[in-house]
Motif scaffolding. Structure first.
Motif, short mmCIF file in Angstrom:
data_model
loop_
_atom_site.label_atom_id
_atom_site.label_comp_id
_atom_site.label_asym_id
_atom_site.label_seq_id
_atom_site.Cartn_x
_atom_site.Cartn_y
_atom_site.Cartn_z
N ALA A 31 39.02 37.93 33.34
CA ALA A 31 38.87 37.47 34.72
C ALA A 31 39.52 36.11 34.90
O ALA A 31 40.20 35.86 35.92
N ARG A 32 39.35 35.20 33.95
CA ARG A 32 39.97 33.88 34.05
C ARG A 32 41.49 33.99 34.03
O ARG A 32 42.18 33.33 34.81
N LEU A 72 33.74 42.40 37.23
CA LEU A 72 34.53 41.17 37.08
C LEU A 72 35.96 41.36 37.55
O LEU A 72 36.62 40.39 37.97
N HIS A 82 31.04 40.75 27.04
CA HIS A 82 30.86 39.61 27.95
C HIS A 82 32.02 38.62 27.83
O HIS A 82 32.64 38.25 28.84
N GLY A 96 35.40 40.16 28.95
CA GLY A 96 35.47 40.34 30.39
C GLY A 96 35.72 39.03 31.12
O GLY A 96 36.55 38.95 32.04
N LEU A 97 35.03 37.98 30.70
CA LEU A 97 35.25 36.67 31.32
C LEU A 97 36.65 36.14 31.03
O LEU A 97 37.29 35.54 31.90
N GLY A 119 40.44 34.92 38.33
CA GLY A 119 39.14 35.13 38.95
C GLY A 119 38.16 34.06 38.54
O GLY A 119 38.48 33.10 37.86
N TRP A 146 33.69 46.26 32.85
CA TRP A 146 34.41 45.12 33.41
C TRP A 146 34.77 45.27 34.88
O TRP A 146 35.36 44.36 35.46
#
Length: 223
Positions: A217-218, A45, A210, A213-214, A222, A42
């Protein structure tokens, strides 16, 4: 007073001072080294995030690794007693880490696997101020045996966004735990998303990495 918990750490990939903190909570019979490689997965990200993966406080009753609390699978109340007993120690660790990095809860994410997922959800929902995110991997939300979402809601002090991830072939914690946990959290007013990893057992596949990690980040603002 510093927390007695400790474990492996990875500083931000950017080389700058941490702007976020991700705490990784391992499962029953493992230790902090089991999850610290998620920092590598991660880091792209979350380039300004520091990662720490504390070892659970007790030697595991299986004879290897560590445990947040013992699991015999003979007592229907042992998970509830366990998360409540281990929760204050983890809370103290989080307070210490935030202070050391000059961050507050809005910059903190909890990621737990299996028994560590139980701890992340229990403590994350009971912090005085909401953390940025809780990611539960291959685990479940622990509720008091025989009580419904109103009992869970009564114990909640903050409502961080939650992502639950589970393999549909999990042989340790059946996939039904994902849906039961999601329903219980939603009924208690906790915003929850979930991802089902097809063909995956009790582990973390690329799809889980995946999506988690997203999600982190959100929640940290990010892309």
């Amino acid at each position: 007073m510093p927390s007695p918990l400790s474990g492996p750490r990875v500083p931000p990939r950017s080389g700058r001072a941490p702007r976020q903190l991700v705490v990784l909570l391992h499962g029953f019979g493992a230790d902090g080294n089991d999850l610290i490689d998620l920092a590598e997965a991660w880091g792209g990200l979350l380039p300004d995030a520091a990662f720490v993966s504390p070892h659970a406080p007790e030697p595991c009753i299986q004879g290897f690794g560590r445990q947040w609390f013992p699991l015999t699978f003979r007592d229907p109340h042992e998970r509830w007693r366990g998360v409540n007993r281990a929760g204050p120690g983890l809370d103290a660790f989080l307070d210490s880490e935030l202070a050391a990095n000059g961050l507050d809860e809005s910059r903190l994410a909890l990621v737990g696997f299996s028994q560590g997922c139980m701890m992340a959800l229990h403590v994350g929902l009971r912090r005085q101020r909401p953390v940025a995110a809780v990611v539960g991997l291959s685990g479940l939300v622990v509720a008091e045996e025989g009580k419904g979402p109103e009992a869970l809601q009564a114990g909640i002090r903050s409502v961080p966004p939650v992502l639950l991830v589970h393999g549909d072939r999990d042989e340790v914690i059946p996939v039904e735990a994902l849906f039961l946990s999601a329903d219980l959290l939603a009924a208690a007013g906790v915003p929850v998303e979930w991802h089902l990893s097809a063909g995956t057992g009790h582990g973390i596949d690329e799809g889980a990495l995946h999506h988690a990690g997203l999600f982190l980040a959100r929640r940290f603002g990010g892309a």
